[in-house]
Design a protein around this motif. Sequence first.
Motif, PDB file in Angstrom:
ATOM      1  N   ASP A 249       5.789   5.932   4.523  1.00 58.57           N
ATOM      2  CA  ASP A 249       4.867   5.112   4.725  1.00 58.57           C
ATOM      3  C   ASP A 249       4.743   4.619   6.308  1.00 58.57           C
ATOM      4  O   ASP A 249       3.520   4.674   6.676  1.00 58.57           O
ATOM      5  N   LEU A 254       0.983   5.571   6.395  1.00 54.31           N
ATOM      6  CA  LEU A 254       0.618   4.407   7.176  1.00 54.31           C
ATOM      7  C   LEU A 254       1.117   4.102   8.430  1.00 54.31           C
ATOM      8  O   LEU A 254       0.967   2.936   9.033  1.00 54.31           O
ATOM      9  N   ALA A 260      -6.302   3.991   6.555  1.00 52.29           N
ATOM     10  CA  ALA A 260      -5.806   2.857   5.797  1.00 52.29           C
ATOM     11  C   ALA A 260      -6.383   3.139   4.329  1.00 52.29           C
ATOM     12  O   ALA A 260      -7.638   3.378   4.564  1.00 52.29           O
ATOM     13  N   SER A 361      -0.777  -4.314  -2.200  1.00 53.71           N
ATOM     14  CA  SER A 361       0.424  -4.445  -1.430  1.00 53.71           C
ATOM     15  C   SER A 361       1.481  -3.230  -1.547  1.00 53.71           C
ATOM     16  O   SER A 361       2.104  -2.779  -0.636  1.00 53.71           O
ATOM     17  N   ASN A 363       0.676  -0.223  -2.585  1.00 57.88           N
ATOM     18  CA  ASN A 363       0.101   1.017  -1.877  1.00 57.88           C
ATOM     19  C   ASN A 363       0.293   0.960  -0.409  1.00 57.88           C
ATOM     20  O   ASN A 363       0.110   2.049   0.109  1.00 57.88           O
ATOM     21  N   TYR A 364       0.063  -0.390   0.200  1.00 62.93           N
ATOM     22  CA  TYR A 364       0.263  -0.280   1.604  1.00 62.93           C
ATOM     23  C   TYR A 364       1.762  -0.568   1.962  1.00 62.93           C
ATOM     24  O   TYR A 364       2.226  -0.678   3.343  1.00 62.93           O
ATOM     25  N   PHE A 373      -1.918  -4.843   9.935  1.00 58.56           N
ATOM     26  CA  PHE A 373      -2.434  -3.443  10.356  1.00 58.56           C
ATOM     27  C   PHE A 373      -3.970  -4.000  11.182  1.00 58.56           C
ATOM     28  O   PHE A 373      -4.524  -4.569  10.721  1.00 58.56           O
ATOM     29  N   ASP A 379     -11.408   2.249   9.942  1.00 51.54           N
ATOM     30  CA  ASP A 379     -10.067   2.072   9.014  1.00 51.54           C
ATOM     31  C   ASP A 379      -8.714   2.798   9.654  1.00 51.54           C
ATOM     32  O   ASP A 379      -7.752   3.036   9.028  1.00 51.54           O
ATOM     33  N   ARG A 384       0.629  -1.148  13.942  1.00 53.63           N
ATOM     34  CA  ARG A 384       1.158  -1.634  12.694  1.00 53.63           C
ATOM     35  C   ARG A 384       2.279  -2.454  13.013  1.00 53.63           C
ATOM     36  O   ARG A 384       3.429  -2.513  13.689  1.00 53.63           O
TER      37      ARG A 384
END
Length: 401
Positions: A249, A254, A260, A361, A363-364, A373, A379, A384
């Motif tokens: 991640d 991410l 995103a 949340s 997924n992020y 972010f 996007d 971060r």
Amino acid sequence: MNKLFFIIVLMVTVCSCKKQPNTIINADGYTISGNIKGLSNVYIKLTKAGFKDKSKIVVLDSTKIVNGKFEFNGKVNHPDMVNLVVESKFRTNFIIENSNIKIDIDLTQKQERSPYFKFIVTGSKSHDLYQKGDAECMAVFNSPKYKQLDSLKALLAKAKKDTSYLAKAQKLKVELSPLSKERSESYKNKKYDFVRNNPSDPSAVYILGYFYSEVRMSEKELKEFYNLFKGDARKTVFFTSYITKVYKDYFEKLGVGSIAPDFTLNNINGEPVSLSKVKAKYKLVDFWASWCIPCRKAFPHLIELRNKYNNDGFEIIGIGTADAEDKWLKAINEDKTPWIHVLDKNGIINGDLAVKKGDVSKNYGVTFLPTTFLMDSQDKIILRNPTKNELDAKLIELFGH
């Protein structure tokens, strides 16, 4: 003389075996012999740990406790943490390996409202090592030097349930901040030393545990410890399901430069809002909760930034998560935060408090709050989890003032 020497060697070997019968690795598998006080004629399960996702828990074996005794037999491909679950409501965990393991459980000594019970396990080298490392780390918290930090912990727990305690909790947190930082540094170093000394043992993965996160470790440390683990440590459930996810991640899915994931959540009026539909040159996505003191402490400065740059194309999207809807709405009204608010409410609700983050949340990769972010109009992630100074400097750079 040769006969005497042979007899002495044989006696030493036999005595050594008698002293440590449960530490010998068994190539044919494991045998777990258990004794339990306080419960009988019910089933006990041996399960793999799913770590925060009960749907992923796998039952390895199940047997009935008869006359206070139980036994499991099987074989594992590598040592790993497993759970012992009694009658689906009492539990504990230990590191299993292919050896003769003995477990003694006394449910008569269990705390009334806790599902966890104490036990004594012998015969697992990795578990012995885990217990040693855990004791060394926890000794930091048991030090009389840090006893006054217990009052802060109790007050923070109150503030999580009742926001009227927030101001008092914030004040005490500032007062005790130097002592808290000192304790945290000592605790961290104990964990780091253990992992560096045992990088291939599964116990090291579990000693580091959820400490492996962006909020507690620097980018350099995240890379170092991910690559430090080797051998059986990298095969554990925790390494493959959690540590690997955090690493990917942060550095792949991410990380800065990544796009995103889009999402659609309802705002305070129940209307759907999609990230991709928010028209702004730059967007700050902020995951927060009403009970999160650092989240709300940051709001006054975020209000200043939005007032300064909103007309230039800057917008904030606040995503409430692990929160009850009424408390989320109340906090928005109290703090008078003027940006877009949406609620990630797919979490499990326990009374009036959500105890599990929602799908967005997860997924992020949100493991702590606040998580933020900064991204552009397409996007693409620019920053971060920036610090206050990092965010200020970047916005000055982007908007020219």
